[in-house]
Scaffold this motif. Structure first.
Motif, PDB file in Angstrom:
ATOM      1  N   LYS A 265      10.641   0.607   3.499  1.00 34.24           N
ATOM      2  CA  LYS A 265      10.544  -0.154   4.290  1.00 34.24           C
ATOM      3  C   LYS A 265       9.133  -1.082   4.038  1.00 34.24           C
ATOM      4  N   LEU A 266       8.264  -0.904   3.735  1.00 39.42           N
ATOM      5  CA  LEU A 266       7.106  -1.554   3.533  1.00 39.42           C
ATOM      6  C   LEU A 266       7.291  -2.322   2.256  1.00 39.42           C
ATOM      7  N   GLU A 267       7.858  -1.798   1.367  1.00 38.85           N
ATOM      8  CA  GLU A 267       8.123  -2.629  -0.200  1.00 38.85           C
ATOM      9  C   GLU A 267       8.935  -3.935   0.167  1.00 38.85           C
ATOM     10  N   ASN A 268       9.815  -3.455   0.845  1.00 36.30           N
ATOM     11  CA  ASN A 268      11.142  -4.572   1.127  1.00 36.30           C
ATOM     12  C   ASN A 268      10.536  -5.872   1.794  1.00 36.30           C
ATOM     13  N   ALA A 269       9.760  -5.405   3.032  1.00 36.87           N
ATOM     14  CA  ALA A 269       9.300  -6.283   3.894  1.00 36.87           C
ATOM     15  C   ALA A 269       8.128  -7.211   3.162  1.00 36.87           C
ATOM     16  N   LEU A 270       7.363  -6.678   2.143  1.00 44.59           N
ATOM     17  CA  LEU A 270       6.286  -7.520   1.614  1.00 44.59           C
ATOM     18  C   LEU A 270       6.751  -8.306   0.447  1.00 44.59           C
ATOM     19  N   ALA A 271       7.864  -7.663  -0.254  1.00 43.28           N
ATOM     20  CA  ALA A 271       8.760  -8.619  -1.391  1.00 43.28           C
ATOM     21  C   ALA A 271       8.889  -9.878  -0.748  1.00 43.28           C
ATOM     22  N   LYS A 272       9.207 -10.072   0.513  1.00 49.30           N
ATOM     23  CA  LYS A 272       9.686 -11.401   0.910  1.00 49.30           C
ATOM     24  C   LYS A 272       8.449 -12.408   0.979  1.00 49.30           C
TER      25      LYS A 272
ATOM     26  N   PRO B 166      10.686  11.091   4.819  1.00 49.44           N
ATOM     27  CA  PRO B 166      10.284   9.894   5.968  1.00 49.44           C
ATOM     28  C   PRO B 166       9.240   9.060   5.179  1.00 49.44           C
ATOM     29  N   ILE B 167       8.395   9.777   4.323  1.00 51.88           N
ATOM     30  CA  ILE B 167       7.469   9.049   3.747  1.00 51.88           C
ATOM     31  C   ILE B 167       8.088   7.826   2.677  1.00 51.88           C
ATOM     32  N   ALA B 168       9.147   8.341   2.102  1.00 53.97           N
ATOM     33  CA  ALA B 168      10.049   7.580   1.163  1.00 53.97           C
ATOM     34  C   ALA B 168      10.652   6.369   2.002  1.00 53.97           C
ATOM     35  N   VAL B 169      11.099   6.685   3.216  1.00 53.12           N
ATOM     36  CA  VAL B 169      11.776   5.735   3.783  1.00 53.12           C
ATOM     37  C   VAL B 169      10.940   4.641   4.366  1.00 53.12           C
ATOM     38  N   GLY B 170       9.673   5.081   4.800  1.00 49.57           N
ATOM     39  CA  GLY B 170       8.581   4.464   5.302  1.00 49.57           C
ATOM     40  C   GLY B 170       8.024   3.299   4.092  1.00 49.57           C
ATOM     41  N   GLN B 171       7.928   4.048   2.788  1.00 51.59           N
ATOM     42  CA  GLN B 171       7.416   3.212   1.574  1.00 51.59           C
ATOM     43  C   GLN B 171       8.437   2.070   1.433  1.00 51.59           C
TER      44      GLN B 171
ATOM     45  N   PRO C 295       0.824  -1.037   0.003  1.00 52.33           N
ATOM     46  CA  PRO C 295      -0.073   0.043   0.059  1.00 52.33           C
ATOM     47  C   PRO C 295       0.863   1.352   0.039  1.00 52.33           C
ATOM     48  N   GLU C 296       0.020   2.318  -0.185  1.00 54.10           N
ATOM     49  CA  GLU C 296       0.844   3.787  -0.122  1.00 54.10           C
ATOM     50  C   GLU C 296       1.192   4.031   1.233  1.00 54.10           C
ATOM     51  N   PHE C 297       2.340   3.919   1.618  1.00 55.03           N
ATOM     52  CA  PHE C 297       2.580   4.544   2.957  1.00 55.03           C
ATOM     53  C   PHE C 297       2.032   6.003   3.544  1.00 55.03           C
ATOM     54  N   ALA C 298       2.148   6.918   2.283  1.00 49.50           N
ATOM     55  CA  ALA C 298       1.901   8.072   2.594  1.00 49.50           C
ATOM     56  C   ALA C 298       0.623   8.297   3.113  1.00 49.50           C
ATOM     57  N   ARG C 299      -0.316   7.658   2.890  1.00 53.72           N
ATOM     58  CA  ARG C 299      -1.623   7.656   3.341  1.00 53.72           C
ATOM     59  C   ARG C 299      -1.911   7.545   4.682  1.00 53.72           C
ATOM     60  N   GLU C 300      -1.287   6.656   5.448  1.00 52.90           N
ATOM     61  CA  GLU C 300      -1.524   6.416   6.748  1.00 52.90           C
ATOM     62  C   GLU C 300      -0.503   7.427   7.434  1.00 52.90           C
TER      63      GLU C 300
END
Length: 219
Positions: A74-81, A67-72, A42-47
């Motif tokens: 982190k989310l992408e890398n975690a879900l890629a697994k 911070p939005i870019a870093v959060g995005q 999902p789009e981290f910026a929304r939350e």
């Protein structure tokens, strides 16, 4: 480039939904994830920005973009697994860069700019503005939808990113998108596959409420 903005290397197909606000990106992300039995980022910026609005009654400021870019990422890398051969991304750092340029007079943080240029994806799905505008606490500039769309398409061209344009209703968009994605999948080998055990399938969708997918389409 800071480590927190880099993609974690993993052999999967990555697809990005790309385009202006209220152009159907999240809806299509959910349906693509359902279609391919995988996860979507999902789009981290929304939350992030909704919480800022709720707590401070403030919208996005340029200091929020990194911070939005870093959060995005982190989310992408975690879900890629957790992805099964393919990860659907509701956004990427290039989209964050476009918003930065358009909303802050051309300003782009150097770290964001570098990461947006180096992170790579297999295909961008550029969503057109032939969808109804849905107002919320965060969205603005409904009168500039075409200008924003043009800025997004220009960024894909300028950065030499592979993309297709999606127009029409949900069924039409899904059909066009899956046809293009299937071609990519046929040419990829040894893609990361998520475990097919029952326990892992439960974990597979744990971060997302499957009811969010809505009623599946008839194919």
């Amino acid at each position: 480039m800071e480590k927190t903005l880099k993609q974690t290397p993993i052999n999967i197909v990555k697809i990005v939904l790309f385009g202006p606000e209220s152009s159907g990106k999240t809806t299509l992300s959910r349906h693509l994830a359902r279609y391919y039995n995988t996860v979507w980022a999902p789009e981290f910026a929304r939350e992030y920005l909704q919480e800022k609005w709720n707590n401070e009654r403030k919208t996005c400021e340029k200091e929020d973009l990194l911070p939005i870019a870093v959060g995005q990422m982190k989310l992408e890398n975690a879900l890629a697994k957790k992805a099964d051969k393919i990860l659907i991304c509701d956004t990427d750092l290039l989209e964050t860069k476009v918003y930065s340029e358009e909303f802050y007079g051309g300003f782009v943080d150097e770290k964001l700019n570098e990461a947006a240029s180096k992170n790579s994806y297999d295909l961008y799905l550029l969503t057109y503005i032939d969808t109804p505008w849905e107002e919320d606490d965060l969205r603005d500039r409904p009168e500039l939808r075409l200008e924003m769309f043009n800025a997004f398409e220009k960024s894909l061209i300028d950065n030499n990113r592979p993309y297709i344009l999606l127009k029409g209703d949900k069924e039409t968009r899904l059909k066009i998108a899956t046809k293009a994605i299937d071609k990519i999948l046929k040419n990829k080998e040894n893609l990361h596959t998520f475990s097919d055990s029952l326990q892992d399938i439960d974990m597979h969708f744990l971060h997302q409420n499957t009811s969010d997918f809505g009623t599946p389409f008839e194919y």
